[in-house]
Design a protein around this motif. Structure first.
Motif, mmCIF file in Angstrom:
data_model
loop_
_atom_site.group_PDB
_atom_site.id
_atom_site.type_symbol
_atom_site.label_atom_id
_atom_site.label_comp_id
_atom_site.label_asym_id
_atom_site.label_seq_id
_atom_site.Cartn_x
_atom_site.Cartn_y
_atom_site.Cartn_z
ATOM 1 N N GLU A 1 7.416 -1.300 2.574
ATOM 2 C CA GLU A 1 6.463 -1.051 2.673
ATOM 3 C C GLU A 1 6.139 -2.290 3.905
ATOM 4 O O GLU A 1 5.996 -3.429 3.801
ATOM 5 N N ARG B 1 3.808 -2.454 5.739
ATOM 6 C CA ARG B 1 1.981 -3.236 6.391
ATOM 7 C C ARG B 1 2.346 -3.164 4.274
ATOM 8 O O ARG B 1 0.774 -3.316 4.770
ATOM 9 N N GLY B 2 2.869 -3.391 4.089
ATOM 10 C CA GLY B 2 1.996 -3.731 2.581
ATOM 11 C C GLY B 2 1.326 -5.584 2.284
ATOM 12 O O GLY B 2 1.264 -6.122 3.624
ATOM 13 N N THR B 3 1.113 -5.589 1.632
ATOM 14 C CA THR B 3 0.420 -6.730 1.223
ATOM 15 C C THR B 3 1.326 -7.869 0.328
ATOM 16 O O THR B 3 1.845 -7.114 -1.158
ATOM 17 N N ARG C 1 3.329 -7.576 11.056
ATOM 18 C CA ARG C 1 3.195 -6.257 10.264
ATOM 19 C C ARG C 1 1.655 -6.414 8.542
ATOM 20 O O ARG C 1 1.309 -6.076 8.675
ATOM 21 N N ASP D 1 -5.548 -5.688 -0.289
ATOM 22 C CA ASP D 1 -5.197 -4.153 0.115
ATOM 23 C C ASP D 1 -4.359 -3.156 -0.660
ATOM 24 O O ASP D 1 -2.732 -3.493 -0.559
ATOM 25 N N GLU E 1 -3.081 -0.156 -0.465
ATOM 26 C CA GLU E 1 -2.649 1.657 0.645
ATOM 27 C C GLU E 1 -1.592 1.020 -0.070
ATOM 28 O O GLU E 1 -0.528 2.057 0.609
ATOM 29 N N HIS E 2 -0.710 0.754 1.129
ATOM 30 C CA HIS E 2 0.710 0.332 1.279
ATOM 31 C C HIS E 2 1.737 -0.564 0.499
ATOM 32 O O HIS E 2 2.434 -0.575 0.898
#
Length: 278
Positions: free
Chosen positions: A85, A87-89, A108, A151, A153-154
């Motif tokens: 991922e 763009r993960g958090t 990222r 976030d 989403e990712h």
């Protein structure tokens, strides 16, 4: 230390002081030409902070390497997550002066640090956040104060490095359950001390070079990690993360200890919890 980076005086005690202990151990290992952990930011911080590290904590190459091997377990899990991922958090609970961002960030991802005000204030002075980093002064066990800032989403990975052992068992259980229920499809990486060591700290007998480790109310024998599932039905997987890449005598001793029962079940451990998809 460069001329434009003046020394910083630090005064911490009890649990917050453990951030300095772990920082010192990482830096001591990272200074070696054959280091098992590359951490120039930790070296930079120890050189910059006005604190009697060696006098307070002593010097032990074995202890420094063991700490670095534990940290490496977390680094591998975060790096693997970011490979899946990009763009993960990454949510770091009780991060103290951990420098993981500078070791494994992929350029990222989003990073959120949640820690007590005293610790966040020091982190902001020494490790100012970049554009993809956010520091929040809050109680990490109070999900209402930080969960909505993440976030989802990712993908989400939560790290609890050097945190849970200082909490009461009921708070550990509630935190794990809350994370599992708030972040479906996410994961959490934690470390634990075994029960025998937890008892030593609570009796004030975990001493190294005159430094007393703070009391650790929560402990878990490595062989009992599957019990972590009982915190919530949303915890659907538990797996062990073993240290790799040890140097010198530890290169043989660590794998041997991890494969000898019941010794392996009573060692410090790192585990990953996987959460159910909603």
């Amino acid at each position: 230390m460069t001329s434009d980076e003046p020394s910083v005086s630090v005064e911490l005690d009890a649990v917050p002081e453990t951030a300095l202990w772990t920082l010192y151990q990482r830096a001591a290992e990272a200074r070696r030409p054959d280091a098992v952990l590359h951490d120039p930011k930790a070296v930079e911080l120890v050189d910059r902070i006005d604190y009697p590290f060696a006098e307070r904590f002593g010097t032990s190459a074995g202890q420094a390497q063991l700490q670095a091997l534990r940290v490496g377990c977390f680094d591998r899990e975060v790096a693997d997550f970011l490979a899946r991922e990009p763009r993960g958090t990454v949510v770091c609970l009780g991060e103290g002066l951990e420098t993981q961002y500078w070791r494994v960030d992929n350029g990222r991802a989003q990073w959120l640090t949640v820690d007590l005000p005293e610790s966040v204030g020091l982190r902001e002075r020494l490790l100012p956040p970049g554009p993809r980093q956010r520091y929040l002064a809050a109680d990490a066990t109070d999900l209402a104060s930080w969960a909505d800032l993440v976030d989802r989403e990712h993908g989400v990975l939560i790290t609890c490095q050097g945190l849970l052992m200082y909490l009461q068992p009921a708070r550990v259980r509630a935190l794990l359950a809350g994370c599992a229920e708030h972040f479906p499809g996410g994961s959490l990486v934690l470390d634990a001390v075994p029960h025998w060591f937890g008892r030593l700290t609570r009796k004030g007998k975990a001493v190294s070079h005159g430094y007393h480790a703070p009391p650790m109310p929560w402990a878990m024998d490595a062989g009992d990690r599957e019990l972590l599932r009982s915190a919530s039905p949303a915890i659907v997987g538990v797996r062990e993360v073993r240290p790799t890449g040890a140097r010198g005598p530890l290169a043989g001793l660590v794998p041997l200890a991890l494969n000898l029962s019941p010794l392996a079940a009573r060692l410090p451990s790192v585990a990953v919890l996987d959460f159910a998809e909603r």
